[in-house]
Design a protein around this motif. Sequence first.
Motif, PDB file in Angstrom:
ATOM      1  N   ARG A   1       0.829  -1.208   0.000  1.00 28.21           N
ATOM      2  CA  ARG A   1       0.000   0.000   0.000  1.00 28.21           C
ATOM      3  C   ARG A   1       0.865   1.260   0.000  1.00 28.21           C
ATOM      4  N   TRP A   2       0.198   2.390  -0.134  1.00 26.46           N
ATOM      5  CA  TRP A   2       0.852   3.692  -0.080  1.00 26.46           C
ATOM      6  C   TRP A   2       0.309   4.494   1.100  1.00 26.46           C
ATOM      7  N   GLU A   3       1.169   5.310   1.685  1.00 24.32           N
ATOM      8  CA  GLU A   3       0.768   6.290   2.676  1.00 24.32           C
ATOM      9  C   GLU A   3       1.422   7.627   2.310  1.00 24.32           C
ATOM     10  N   THR A   4       1.137   8.652   3.085  1.00 25.01           N
ATOM     11  CA  THR A   4       1.695   9.983   2.830  1.00 25.01           C
ATOM     12  C   THR A   4       2.388  10.489   4.087  1.00 25.01           C
ATOM     13  N   SER A   5       3.587  11.047   3.931  1.00 25.48           N
ATOM     14  CA  SER A   5       4.355  11.535   5.073  1.00 25.48           C
ATOM     15  C   SER A   5       3.869  12.918   5.493  1.00 25.48           C
ATOM     16  N   GLU A   6       4.390  13.395   6.613  1.00 25.95           N
ATOM     17  CA  GLU A   6       4.031  14.732   7.089  1.00 25.95           C
ATOM     18  C   GLU A   6       4.542  15.816   6.145  1.00 25.95           C
ATOM     19  N   ARG A   7       5.451  15.457   5.251  1.00 23.00           N
ATOM     20  CA  ARG A   7       5.920  16.408   4.236  1.00 23.00           C
ATOM     21  C   ARG A   7       5.034  16.402   2.994  1.00 23.00           C
ATOM     22  N   GLY A   8       4.033  15.532   2.989  1.00 25.79           N
ATOM     23  CA  GLY A   8       3.163  15.414   1.827  1.00 25.79           C
ATOM     24  C   GLY A   8       3.744  14.539   0.736  1.00 25.79           C
ATOM     25  N   GLU A   9       4.759  13.738   1.086  1.00 28.10           N
ATOM     26  CA  GLU A   9       5.431  12.883   0.102  1.00 28.10           C
ATOM     27  C   GLU A   9       4.932  11.444   0.206  1.00 28.10           C
ATOM     28  N   PRO A  10       4.870  10.727  -0.926  1.00 28.59           N
ATOM     29  CA  PRO A  10       4.381   9.338  -0.913  1.00 28.59           C
ATOM     30  C   PRO A  10       5.370   8.395  -0.242  1.00 28.59           C
ATOM     31  N   VAL A  11       4.837   7.389   0.445  1.00 34.40           N
ATOM     32  CA  VAL A  11       5.643   6.368   1.117  1.00 34.40           C
ATOM     33  C   VAL A  11       5.110   5.005   0.697  1.00 34.40           C
ATOM     34  N   LYS A  12       5.982   4.165   0.171  1.00 33.24           N
ATOM     35  CA  LYS A  12       5.598   2.815  -0.234  1.00 33.24           C
ATOM     36  C   LYS A  12       5.783   1.854   0.938  1.00 33.24           C
ATOM     37  N   ILE A  13       4.767   1.000   1.181  1.00 33.13           N
ATOM     38  CA  ILE A  13       4.815   0.019   2.265  1.00 33.13           C
ATOM     39  C   ILE A  13       4.546  -1.367   1.682  1.00 33.13           C
ATOM     40  N   ALA A  14       5.412  -2.333   2.009  1.00 33.78           N
ATOM     41  CA  ALA A  14       5.231  -3.696   1.497  1.00 33.78           C
ATOM     42  C   ALA A  14       5.820  -4.706   2.464  1.00 33.78           C
ATOM     43  N   SER A  15       5.191  -5.861   2.569  1.00 39.77           N
ATOM     44  CA  SER A  15       5.762  -6.987   3.306  1.00 39.77           C
ATOM     45  C   SER A  15       5.124  -8.266   2.784  1.00 39.77           C
ATOM     46  N   THR A  16       5.879  -9.357   2.845  1.00 35.31           N
ATOM     47  CA  THR A  16       5.334 -10.644   2.434  1.00 35.31           C
ATOM     48  C   THR A  16       4.652 -11.302   3.632  1.00 35.31           C
ATOM     49  N   GLY A  17       3.648 -12.145   3.341  1.00 32.71           N
ATOM     50  CA  GLY A  17       2.930 -12.806   4.417  1.00 32.71           C
ATOM     51  C   GLY A  17       1.615 -13.385   3.946  1.00 32.71           C
ATOM     52  N   PHE A  18       0.758 -13.736   4.889  1.00 31.38           N
ATOM     53  CA  PHE A  18      -0.553 -14.279   4.568  1.00 31.38           C
ATOM     54  C   PHE A  18      -1.382 -13.249   3.806  1.00 31.38           C
ATOM     55  N   ALA A  19      -2.166 -13.720   2.856  1.00 27.59           N
ATOM     56  CA  ALA A  19      -3.135 -12.901   2.155  1.00 27.59           C
ATOM     57  C   ALA A  19      -4.359 -13.770   1.881  1.00 27.59           C
ATOM     58  N   LYS A  20      -5.427 -13.183   1.356  1.00 27.18           N
ATOM     59  CA  LYS A  20      -6.651 -13.936   1.102  1.00 27.18           C
ATOM     60  C   LYS A  20      -6.406 -15.120   0.176  1.00 27.18           C
ATOM     61  N   ASP A  21      -5.494 -14.941  -0.759  1.00 29.53           N
ATOM     62  CA  ASP A  21      -5.242 -15.996  -1.743  1.00 29.53           C
ATOM     63  C   ASP A  21      -3.838 -16.590  -1.596  1.00 29.53           C
ATOM     64  N   LYS A  22      -3.198 -16.365  -0.439  1.00 26.94           N
ATOM     65  CA  LYS A  22      -1.824 -16.837  -0.304  1.00 26.94           C
ATOM     66  C   LYS A  22      -1.529 -17.263   1.130  1.00 26.94           C
ATOM     67  N   ASN A  23      -0.962 -18.457   1.282  1.00 19.85           N
ATOM     68  CA  ASN A  23      -0.456 -18.888   2.568  1.00 19.85           C
ATOM     69  C   ASN A  23       0.950 -18.335   2.762  1.00 19.85           C
ATOM     70  N   PHE A  24       1.481 -18.493   3.937  1.00 25.63           N
ATOM     71  CA  PHE A  24       2.829 -18.004   4.219  1.00 25.63           C
ATOM     72  C   PHE A  24       3.519 -19.023   5.103  1.00 25.63           C
ATOM     73  N   GLY A  25       4.596 -19.625   4.596  1.00 26.58           N
ATOM     74  CA  GLY A  25       5.242 -20.700   5.318  1.00 26.58           C
ATOM     75  C   GLY A  25       6.382 -20.289   6.209  1.00 26.58           C
ATOM     76  N   ALA A  26       6.675 -18.982   6.283  1.00 30.05           N
ATOM     77  CA  ALA A  26       7.840 -18.510   7.039  1.00 30.05           C
ATOM     78  C   ALA A  26       9.091 -19.273   6.626  1.00 30.05           C
TER      79      ALA A  26
END
Length: 328
Positions: free
Chosen positions: A229-254
Amino acid sequence: MTDIWLQLRHKPQPLDRVNILHFNDIHENTNNIDSFITARDEFYKSHPNENNLTLAAGDMFNRFPQNERIVSNFVKDYVDATATGNRDLEKGKRLSKSIKKYGLENKFVGTNVYYTSDNPLKNQITDVKVVKNIGIIGLAPVDFQPRLKRKDNENIKTKDLQESIQTIRQEVANLESKGVNKIVLLAHTGEYSGHGKYDRHDIDYYKEFSKIGGIDVIIGGHDHRQTNRWETSERGEPVKIASTGFAKDKNFGANLDSFGEMSLVFDKNGVLKPNLCENKFLDTENYPKSNYTKQFPQHWINWGKLTEKTVSKFYNCVNSIKHFFSGS
């Protein structure tokens, strides 16, 4: 003359591209490392002469040392930096020995880790790292204290959320004063802390970190949730956020069964251009295996001292010694 001046004035500004392979929480499992190395090699070859990084968001290790040799060499040879996860810290003295033995100095970044007395990790876990003029800040869990059980970990502490945020602000200012305007935060905190009784859903940790001006990318881990997902910093700049893990269509085996492939485009001021950026998650098993892990023998384990539940959970096999005696 005027036309030439107008053309120069409106000439498109140069853009910088950074490519990142990212993953988290492999818990010292090795069954997908060989395929990941193949994927990494293909990724780097497809982006020649560009800034390519491999970053991890912590928990490379586990309390049990069965794959310590393999994972240590993998981190040394293929990972530019990793956050310091709670499972990494729980290794205590063994983590220190691995760092020294396998040359992992400056691989683990724990900006919010501190020590109440002398500890060898004090000089082995770095506060901040710069790779290819990209600043790397790493966070261990801000809720690490309740998880401490091992005696040799009692002098390792982590700052709480607000203290960690203040430390990040200071490190961002230090990096920017040195001309580093692209900064990645490796956050082994989870989105909402993330594990059982330590869960708290009143605070979105990633959102709080993204508010800090100067952070461009947050690569998360710890809660085993897939995030993109994306968020916005206090400077008004875009911040990209990502991590691997469980999702609706994906298991996660660590176990490095999935990873992220991120392509980032920055303007001349180090601000991301979201419409030109991409992050996608890939299944590691879809890539052929390399022969990397075959060169490292596994540690010998006293299987007789491990419970059936522990063996099945961490090693995906039967405790042969207990199984033999229980069946005889």
